[in-house]
Design an enzyme around this catalytic site. Structure first.
Site, short mmCIF file in Angstrom:
data_model
loop_
_atom_site.label_atom_id
_atom_site.label_comp_id
_atom_site.label_asym_id
_atom_site.label_seq_id
_atom_site.Cartn_x
_atom_site.Cartn_y
_atom_site.Cartn_z
N HIS A 154 -23.59 10.48 49.51
CA HIS A 154 -24.50 9.47 50.05
C HIS A 154 -25.80 9.42 49.24
CE1 HIS A 154 -26.08 6.61 52.73
NE2 HIS A 154 -25.64 7.08 53.87
N ASP A 375 -5.77 -3.12 45.97
CA ASP A 375 -4.34 -3.07 45.63
C ASP A 375 -4.18 -2.29 44.33
OD1 ASP A 375 -1.72 -3.45 44.90
OD2 ASP A 375 -1.73 -5.63 45.17
#
Length: 437
Positions: A154, A375
């Protein structure tokens, strides 16, 4: 269901990072970000029923394309130094291969569980000083399905950065990378790092007896919910505004009921991606943390406990909070002299999370980041999940696969959740943990 770790290796950039890019300076917003990892999980069914000898090919495709992507996101393969810079030394990211025995991917999709998904994502050991800024865990089920868990520090990544990285990685895997996907390294120059007297510690969340549940709002129900939540002041609420307002109402009523009171302030803090709110807007591909949050409050002072707790009123509070955030906070961020103090003042608001006498709820919306477009060569994911951090009174909103519905992961005390699960108004618009298949 058992997860067996088969191998663990380091993936490095396919090309060395140029010497002139050897030091990546954090923005001061990154410096103030918590020492923790943010994780996301993708599930891919084995639609083509690939043979076992193809499993190796799939792992190799992921590793090769990851290596190529790290050449562009070179800072992810580096190491943090003194909470100020990343030494882009190409030391690499962690890549784990795992096999899942005793269950099928369809078992997870039939009945998603907030606790079980954690075993498919890399362990967040940032507080132990592991050094890795990015980790990947690829889980192969006996049925041939895959679960790909990605974990980014983060300190250098918000949801937008994670989305940009995974989009680039998946496109590299199928050879369709375009120039528009290239990361932009501009936040460090806009908001230069500062000298802090101490290194910020890892985030320590207080542990409560809490429980996480998944509520799903499909597109048709959201259409009805938006119509119910609309008013003259907010004629067309967004999906997120309508869903968050309903959840906010229901969790507040549950808390007040369990406390045996009717008057108690209730506040929501919602995190916002700032990139598109600056003038001019910044590209979504600029990496790092560039988010803030706004506060919305329902004072809970009326003698009639339902007069203020209505959807229209809560949506108005949310819209006003966002508009004020955009007008004041974002504007100050663009005024160089005020930027640092603006961010620090915003962080102080979060201290209310542990303040006595109010109900405080934190909301993170990961909607509209197109995570379902990832994908890698075997189709788009059947499900994308954000593993819960088990923070009490937290709400995580994500898109459904159609981009129109919303999944809400809500974490509350066991007592409040028991009332949420049976709230008829909530269940009129949401389904409790329905099957994904």
């Amino acid at each position: 269901m058992k997860v067996e770790f088969v191998s663990k290796q380091i993936i490095k950039p396919s090309s060395p990072t140029p010497q002139n890019l050897g030091i990546f300076k954090l923005s001061f917003i990154d410096q103030l970000a918590p020492v923790m990892h943010t994780r996301i999980l993708y599930f891919y069914p084995n639609i083509q029923n690939e043979a076992a000898d193809r499993d190796h090919d799939r792992f190799e495709r992921l590793k090769t394309s990851l290596s190529e992507t790290l050449t562009l996101f070179y800072h992810l393969a580096g190491r943090m130094k003194d909470n100020a810079v990343i030494e882009c030394n190409d030391e690499g990211v962690e890549f784990c291969e795992a096999r899942v025995h005793g269950g099928f991917l369809s078992d997870i999709l039939k009945q998603p569980d907030a606790d079980s998904v954690h075993q498919f994502v890399p362990i967040d050991d940032a507080h132990l000083g592991s050094g890795f800024l990015a980790k990947v865990q690829v889980n192969l089920f006996d049925c041939g399905g895959l679960a790909i868990g990605v974990s980014l520090s983060h300190k250098i990544a918000d949801a937008s950065t994670i989305g940009s990285f995974i989009k680039a990685w998946s496109c590299a895997a199928v050879g369709c990378m375009t120039e528009s996907m290239l990361p932009k390294y501009i936040l460090g120059s806009l908001y230069p790092s500062m000298d802090f007297p101490i290194v910020l510690p890892a985030v320590e969340f207080r542990h409560f007896n809490c429980i996480t549940r998944r509520f799903v709002f499909d597109s048709s129900k959201i259409t009805k919910l938006k119509a119910t939540a609309a008013s003259k002041m907010v004629e067309n609420p967004t999906r997120v505004e309508a869903v968050l307002a309903l959840i906010w109402k229901c969790v507040t009523i549950a808390s007040r009921t369990n406390l045996g009171i009717t008057k108690r302030p209730s506040m929501v803090s919602q995190f916002v991606n700032i990139r598109k709110r600056t003038s001019p807007p910044l590209p979504e591909t600029c990496v790092g943390n560039f988010l803030g949050h706004f506060m919305a409050e329902e004072p809970g002072e009326s003698n009639n406990d339902d007069s203020e707790m209505n959807l229209q009123g809560l949506v108005i509070h949310l819209r006003k909070g966002l508009e004020q955030f955009t007008k004041e906070h974002v504007q100050k961020l663009q005024e160089g002299n005020n930027a640092f103090m603006t961010v620090c003042e915003g962080l102080k608001d979060l201290e209310l999370v542990y303040k006595e006498g109010i109900d405080f709820y934190g909301c993170t919306s990961w909607c509209r980041f197109a995570f379902y477009e990832a994908d890698f060569g075997w189709g788009k994911p059947k499900w994308v999940s954000i593993p819960s951090l088990k923070i009490k009174n937290s709400i995580i909103l994500t898109d459904m696969s159609d981009g129109k519905g919303i999944e809400a992961w809500v974490t509350l005390s066991e007592q409040d959740m028991a009332l949420m699960e049976t709230n008829l108004e909530l269940l009129e618009f949401a389904s409790l943990n329905p099957s994904i298949i």
